[in-house]
Design a protein around this motif. Structure first.
Motif, PDB file in Angstrom:
ATOM      1  N   ASN A 181       0.813  -1.210   0.000  1.00  0.00           N
ATOM      2  CA  ASN A 181       0.000   0.000   0.000  1.00  0.00           C
ATOM      3  C   ASN A 181       0.848   1.262   0.000  1.00  0.00           C
ATOM      4  N   MET A 182       2.021   1.206   0.643  1.00  0.00           N
ATOM      5  CA  MET A 182       2.908   2.361   0.623  1.00  0.00           C
ATOM      6  C   MET A 182       3.467   2.581  -0.774  1.00  0.00           C
ATOM      7  N   LEU A 183       3.822   1.484  -1.457  1.00  0.00           N
ATOM      8  CA  LEU A 183       4.289   1.593  -2.839  1.00  0.00           C
ATOM      9  C   LEU A 183       3.181   2.147  -3.728  1.00  0.00           C
ATOM     10  N   LEU A 184       1.971   1.635  -3.548  1.00  0.00           N
ATOM     11  CA  LEU A 184       0.832   2.104  -4.339  1.00  0.00           C
ATOM     12  C   LEU A 184       0.569   3.583  -4.102  1.00  0.00           C
ATOM     13  N   LEU A 185       0.550   4.001  -2.837  1.00  0.00           N
ATOM     14  CA  LEU A 185       0.289   5.404  -2.505  1.00  0.00           C
ATOM     15  C   LEU A 185       1.376   6.314  -3.065  1.00  0.00           C
ATOM     16  N   SER A 186       2.638   5.928  -2.893  1.00  0.00           N
ATOM     17  CA  SER A 186       3.755   6.762  -3.348  1.00  0.00           C
ATOM     18  C   SER A 186       3.760   6.904  -4.863  1.00  0.00           C
ATOM     19  N   CYS A 187       3.605   5.783  -5.555  1.00  0.00           N
ATOM     20  CA  CYS A 187       3.640   5.817  -7.020  1.00  0.00           C
ATOM     21  C   CYS A 187       2.455   6.601  -7.583  1.00  0.00           C
ATOM     22  N   LEU A 188       1.279   6.415  -6.997  1.00  0.00           N
ATOM     23  CA  LEU A 188       0.080   7.117  -7.476  1.00  0.00           C
ATOM     24  C   LEU A 188       0.202   8.625  -7.281  1.00  0.00           C
ATOM     25  N   LEU A 189       0.604   9.059  -6.081  1.00  0.00           N
ATOM     26  CA  LEU A 189       0.707  10.495  -5.815  1.00  0.00           C
ATOM     27  C   LEU A 189       1.859  11.125  -6.578  1.00  0.00           C
ATOM     28  N   MET A 190       2.963  10.371  -6.780  1.00  0.00           N
ATOM     29  CA  MET A 190       4.049  10.867  -7.624  1.00  0.00           C
ATOM     30  C   MET A 190       3.548  11.109  -9.046  1.00  0.00           C
ATOM     31  N   SER A 191       2.769  10.177  -9.566  1.00  0.00           N
ATOM     32  CA  SER A 191       2.255  10.301 -10.930  1.00  0.00           C
ATOM     33  C   SER A 191       1.243  11.437 -11.051  1.00  0.00           C
ATOM     34  N   LEU A 192       0.376  11.582 -10.047  1.00  0.00           N
ATOM     35  CA  LEU A 192      -0.595  12.671 -10.076  1.00  0.00           C
ATOM     36  C   LEU A 192       0.089  14.032  -9.989  1.00  0.00           C
ATOM     37  N   ALA A 193       1.165  14.110  -9.187  1.00  0.00           N
ATOM     38  CA  ALA A 193       1.929  15.352  -9.105  1.00  0.00           C
ATOM     39  C   ALA A 193       2.592  15.656 -10.444  1.00  0.00           C
ATOM     40  N   GLY A 194       3.116  14.612 -11.105  1.00  0.00           N
ATOM     41  CA  GLY A 194       3.704  14.805 -12.422  1.00  0.00           C
ATOM     42  C   GLY A 194       2.679  15.236 -13.447  1.00  0.00           C
ATOM     43  N   LEU A 195       1.493  14.657 -13.352  1.00  0.00           N
ATOM     44  CA  LEU A 195       0.416  15.037 -14.263  1.00  0.00           C
ATOM     45  C   LEU A 195       0.011  16.494 -14.030  1.00  0.00           C
TER      46      LEU A 195
END
Length: 530
Positions: A149-163
């Motif tokens: 879940n930490m990997l999922l949260l980090s990757c998702l929020l990193m991608s949303l920030a990039g978007l």
């Protein structure tokens, strides 16, 4: 027909199997009996988790393309000289070769801005990495999120920030989004590495760890390809091409990846632990339940708050010594790993050729580590590769000084090629040392604090990277201040691994009590079972 989840993918010298009716006394034995062989189920799990490294690399190096200073040409020949500094020319006398929105420099007229302003986005990203590493480092160990879940949260929020970065209208907004992106990116690689290696038995731990490094290399190399396919398009398109696939990846991660069985067991979630092993292993839940009854390991009840893992590390002298040694070594590796590619422009020959050779150095480094990690001593490998990197870096510095006073016209080989060769070997060596020390750290610390220890290691690497650009800037006129300092730093810091125990072939422990017992039993913690 053989069960595909238990059919080994690679031929490997197998160890005598213990009958399933024999009693077990440790979590390590349960893991080995259930998922010791590396079958297709483990391969798919490890590959899907490790894919996060590719998106991590894209967000780390995307500014190389989006923040580049574009080429330009004169439009009024009478008042323009293409060899001159465009900032000294009238603005109506020259023009960009590509559309203005291909780079943030041309779109926001940053070509004549100070180095502080033009470098603000990159600096903001790495500052975000430092902040994120410090704040988020222990969540995968101490909170209820866990590795997955930490990997999922980090990757998702990193991608949303990039978007969201693609919607930036000025350098300040852009830099703020880059900071947020770096903040969440800080734990992506760490969680992916720890989770993937905890999903397999110890015989395949090293090879699985290297899969992530291979994905990181491919992610890095994918950037120029994506940029070429979108040549002439807005820099915002590059963020869309890298972030949208990452968001889709998070969906697959949520539905198809299992949580670490070690972490589940330590948190007292035995039903999920059995279900996870049953789905990727070979034994039935009934058999696993019988195994678990004989395991006397205590659950990890010490992690009461999100920073308890760091507190636990700092309470034990042996843990402090290990963490300090790997962080010092990682700092030296980080100085060269992040700094050396920035200085290749001062070595002569073609800049793009030099950068390509550096990028490609990561691929053979990962392959060498993948195929040899089972045979390599961890301590000796890190020590050897850091010393080799240091020697080649100093040699490069000497060649730079020599080429300034000698004529290359009558030599059978140009000094420039010798410099590039020495620099490439140095960078290849530090990339390999980087890979090995991450695997080494996984094996030095128990499950309850492993993610936190690897996170601290990566913070030391990033901190080393902060000094790299400074040394490169100082060494543009004097190579001793860049490549000379690179060589001395990485060689000296690498010596600190001599204070660490060897972990090749040893079982990894799950609690601090187990690890401490191993330390006391052997005196060093070398090659002892938990």
């Amino acid at each position: 027909m053989a069960d595909p989840s238990t059919t080994p993918l690679l031929s490997k010298e197998t160890e005598p199997e213990t009958p399933i009716t024999a009693p077990v006394s440790s979590l390590e034995e349960i893991i080995e009996r259930s998922i010791g062989d590396f079958g297709w189920a483990q391969f798919m799990q490890a590959s899907l988790v490790s894919l996060a490294w590719a998106f991590d690399a894209q967000q780390t190096f995307i500014s190389v393309v989006t923040d580049a200073d574009p080429t330009w040409h004169c439009t009024i020949s009478s008042s323009c000289n293409s060899a001159a500094d465009k900032c000294q020319l009238p603005r109506n006398s020259w023009s960009w070769d590509m559309p203005m929105d291909t780079s943030i420099v041309s779109e926001w007229s940053l070509e004549c801005a100070s180095s502080v302003i033009s470098g603000l986005p990159a600096s903001s990203f790495f500052l975000g990495c430092l902040a994120g590493g410090l704040i988020l480092a222990t969540l995968a160990d101490s909170s209820s999120l866990g590795r997955k879940n930490m990997l999922l949260l980090s990757c998702l929020l990193m991608s949303l920030a990039g978007l969201s970065t693609a919607a930036s209208t000025n350098i300040w907004m852009y830099s703020a989004f880059r900071f947020v992106c770096g903040f969440w990116r800080a734990t992506v690689g760490t969680c992916a590495l720890v989770l993937s290696t905890e999903l397999v038995g110890k015989r395949w731990r090293g090879q699985v760890g290297i899969i992530g490094f291979l994905f990181f290399t491919f992610g890095f190399l994918s950037l120029p390809l994506i940029a070429y396919l979108n040549k002439g398009s807005s820099w915002r398109i590059l963020y869309l091409w890298t972030c949208i696939p990452a968001i889709l990846y998070c969906v697959f991660l949520h539905f198809f990846v299992h949580e670490s069985p070690r972490w589940l067991f330590l948190r007292g979630r035995r039903e999920e632990f059995v279900a996870t092993l049953n789905s990727i292993g070979s034994h039935s839940s009934f058999t696993l339940s019988r195994f678990i009854e004989n395991v006397s390991i205590e659950h990890d009840s010490s992690n009461r708050d999100i920073y308890s893992a760091i507190k636990i590390l700092l309470e034990k002298n042996w843990a402090i010594r290990r963490l300090s040694a790997v962080m010092v070594a990682a700092f030296g590796i980080g100085v060269v790993y992040y700094g050396m590619p920035l200085g290749v422009g001062s070595l002569g020959l073609n800049l793009y050729l030099n950068v390509t050779l550096n990028a490609l150095s990561e691929l053979p480094a990962s392959l060498v580590t993948f195929f040899l990690i089972g045979k390599l001593n961890r301590k000796g490998s890190v020590l050897g590769f850091t010393l080799l990197s240091g020697v080649c870096s100093v040699l490069c510095c000497i060649l730079m000084a020599t080429s300034m006073s000698n004529d290359d016209d009558h030599k059978w080989i140009s000094t420039d090629w010798l410099k590039i060769g020495a620099e490439t070997v140095s960078f290849f060596s530090v990339c390999t040392a980087f890979n090995v020390i991450l695997i080494y750290t996984l094996e030095l610390f128990p499950t309850c604090v492993r993610n936190s220890a690897v996170s601290m290691l990566r913070q030391a690497l990033v901190l080393g990277g902060v000094f790299g650009p400074v040394l490169v800037a100082a060494g543009r006129k004097n190579g001793v201040l860049s490549y000379g300092v690179f060589g001395v730093t990485v060689a000296f810091c690498g010596l600190f691994v001599m204070f660490l125990p060897e972990t090749k072939g040893s079982s990894i422990c799950d609690t601090m009590a187990e690890e401490e017992h191993k330390v006391i039993e052997t005196g060093t913690g070398d090659n002892s079972s938990c």
